[in-house]
Design a protein around this motif. Structure first.
Motif, PDB file in Angstrom:
ATOM      1  N   GLU A  89      76.974 -24.472 -32.838  1.00 33.49           N
ATOM      2  CA  GLU A  89      77.693 -25.720 -32.555  1.00 33.49           C
ATOM      3  C   GLU A  89      78.718 -25.580 -31.430  1.00 33.49           C
ATOM      4  N   LEU A  90      79.152 -24.339 -31.158  1.00 35.74           N
ATOM      5  CA  LEU A  90      80.174 -24.121 -30.133  1.00 35.74           C
ATOM      6  C   LEU A  90      79.537 -23.628 -28.842  1.00 35.74           C
ATOM      7  N   ASN A  91      79.888 -24.267 -27.752  1.00 34.80           N
ATOM      8  CA  ASN A  91      79.450 -23.853 -26.422  1.00 34.80           C
ATOM      9  C   ASN A  91      80.676 -23.813 -25.514  1.00 34.80           C
ATOM     10  N   GLY A  92      80.566 -23.034 -24.473  1.00 40.72           N
ATOM     11  CA  GLY A  92      81.631 -23.005 -23.485  1.00 40.72           C
ATOM     12  C   GLY A  92      81.161 -22.227 -22.282  1.00 40.72           C
ATOM     13  N   PHE A  93      81.269 -22.811 -21.095  1.00 42.23           N
ATOM     14  CA  PHE A  93      80.928 -22.033 -19.901  1.00 42.23           C
ATOM     15  C   PHE A  93      82.216 -21.566 -19.239  1.00 42.23           C
TER      16      PHE A  93
END
Length: 466
Positions: free
Chosen positions: A247-251
């Motif tokens: 559920e967690l994304n981050g670029f």
């Protein structure tokens, strides 16, 4: 391979007869709209096609393909015009423009979305959001659906729902011989496999059918640290994100804060940034993001917002018409040598809009088999891209030099190959490296459906030799 005929070498009567077949507009260099029509997202590309065929339906596409083939013209296909290398244009040939083929039809019973070949992702988000649905895409809403999808599609939803190609259920296509086909798992399955990452090599997609997912609001936004802390932040980020739920994304990025809406004390300074997106329960926000706050960012602006809001977050900062130079690679880790290079070159960003991004290829995106689609680098942890960006053409050399030097410093630590939506025209070896063991199968499919390499203005896959 015969030399291509230039449009201007054709008889006027031939061109006039062709125009009568097309419902859309046909634009030539002497038309008043020509210079405006040939503009694309990347203003560093300055190509002069011999004609534009502004298609409004599938019939226009079929007529244009047949005309290009019968008259031995070089042909480029343009959807949203976002391609970094400007592969939606060609000099002296014909551009088949799909921007008039737009529609978005949402099927609520099946949570699927049918989209025209000329649509932009913002138009898709606009249509799906009221129903609490979204299709995994990129991070800029002005990106074309066609180009992003055919190349793979990495973005905010990748860890939860996979790449855009992992959500493609069906496509309608016009092939090099002018025939119209529908491709999916049952019909023309080899061609369906090929277009899920094989780019525009196999035909012109006039319609896409996607699986949509339940996404209404997300919790997201940026956190920033001074560039001097990037090695520490990257080491933490690599472990934190890869241990995090899908559920967690981050670029992660090296970037300059150009101005508002950020606080004035941050303007024109260099930072390590992470742009987060979380699809879990809002009441878990404090728990999920506590480790981020424990890293003591100098700026933290994460909160609940509609999904289209995060998709449009960078639209104003990165409008069409800027100078762009792109370089990319895949990476398996963020080891000390890599982190040191990001500190070195992230401390020398030449212009406020130039930046580096690392997009995670983990979670759902990593659980698709390496040969299930042409997108072969499922085991890479990150798709990295470095972009030199500025509105001023006089800065073109400066941003290009920085981009190349940054890439050359990092490349020895990469896996080889690159996400092909992120590169310029860099030659056959780069293309082969990017497809790895899938390249040979792609060349065989190319030989079957486009043996004369009619669709060649792309990251080109050469037809296998008989």
């Amino acid at each position: 391979m015969s030399t291509k005929v230039k449009v201007k070498e054709l008889e006027v009567s031939v061109l006039e007869a062709f125009k009568t077949q097309i419902r859309g507009e046909v634009i030539f260099p002497n038309d008043t709209t020509y210079n405006e029509t040939r503009k694309i997202y990347n203003a560093m590309i300055d190509k002069r096609p011999g004609m534009f065929v502004m298609c409004v339906d599938v019939a226009d596409v079929i007529y244009a393909v047949n005309f290009g083939r019968e008259n031995n013209l070089l042909v480029a296909i343009r959807g949203g015009g976002h391609n970094g290398g400007g592969l939606g244009l060609c000099d002296d040939g014909m551009v088949i423009d799909l921007s008039g083929i737009k529609f978005v039809h949402v099927d609520l019973e099946k949570s699927t979305v049918r989209v025209g070949g000329g649509n932009l992702w913002g138009e898709v988000d606009h249509a799906t959001h009221p129903f609490g649905l979204a299709v995994p895409a990129g991070i800029i809403s002005t990106t074309g659906v066609g180009g992003l999808t055919l190349g793979g599609g990495v973005g905010y939803l990748s860890r939860m729902y996979g790449l855009t190609i992992d959500n493609l259920l069906e496509a309608d296509m016009v092939l090099a011989d002018g025939t119209f086909v529908t491709v999916n798992e049952e019909k023309n399955s080899d061609l369906f496999w090929a277009i899920r990452g094989g780019g525009g090599n196999f035909g012109i997609v006039t319609s896409f059918k996607f699986q949509a997912h339940p996404v209404k609001n997300i919790i997201g936004g940026p956190s920033l640290w001074p560039i001097e802390r990037i090695e520490e932040v990257m080491e933490w980020y690599h472990k934190f994100l890869n241990d995090a739920p899908d559920e967690l994304n981050g670029f992660i990025a090296t970037m300059v804060i150009p101005g508002a809406p950020f606080p004035e004390e941050l303007h024109n300074k260099m930072f390590c940034g992470i742009v987060w997106s979380y699809l879990g329960e809002p009441e878990r926000q404090e728990e999920v993001f506590k480790p981020v706050l424990d890293m003591d960012p100098v700026f933290y602006h994460v909160g609940e917002m509609p999904y289209p809001s995060i998709q449009t977050m960078f639209d104003g900062m990165l409008p069409p018409g800027l100078q762009w130079y792109w370089r990319a690679d895949y990476f398996n880790d963020l080891g000390p040598e890599i982190r040191a290079k990001h500190l070195e070159y992230g401390s020398k960003i030449p212009t406020p809009l130039s930046q580096m991004h690392l997009y995670p290829i983990s979670g759902a995106a990593s659980r698709v088999g390496k040969e299930d689609t042409p997108w072969a680098h499922r085991d890479a942890k990150y798709a990295g891209v470095i972009v030199g960006v500025d509105p001023d053409p006089a800065k073109a050399n400066e941003i290009t030099t920085w981009c190349k030097e940054y890439w050359e410093a990092l490349h020895p630590y990469s896996t080889g190959g690159a996400y092909l939506n992120f590169i310029m025209e860099e030659g056959q070896e780069r293309i082969k490296e990017s497809y790895k063991n899938n390249y040979e199968r792609l060349t065989a499919i190319k030989r079957e459906y486009d043996p004369e390499n009619f669709f060649r203005v792309n990251q080109n896959i050469l037809p296998a030799k008989n």
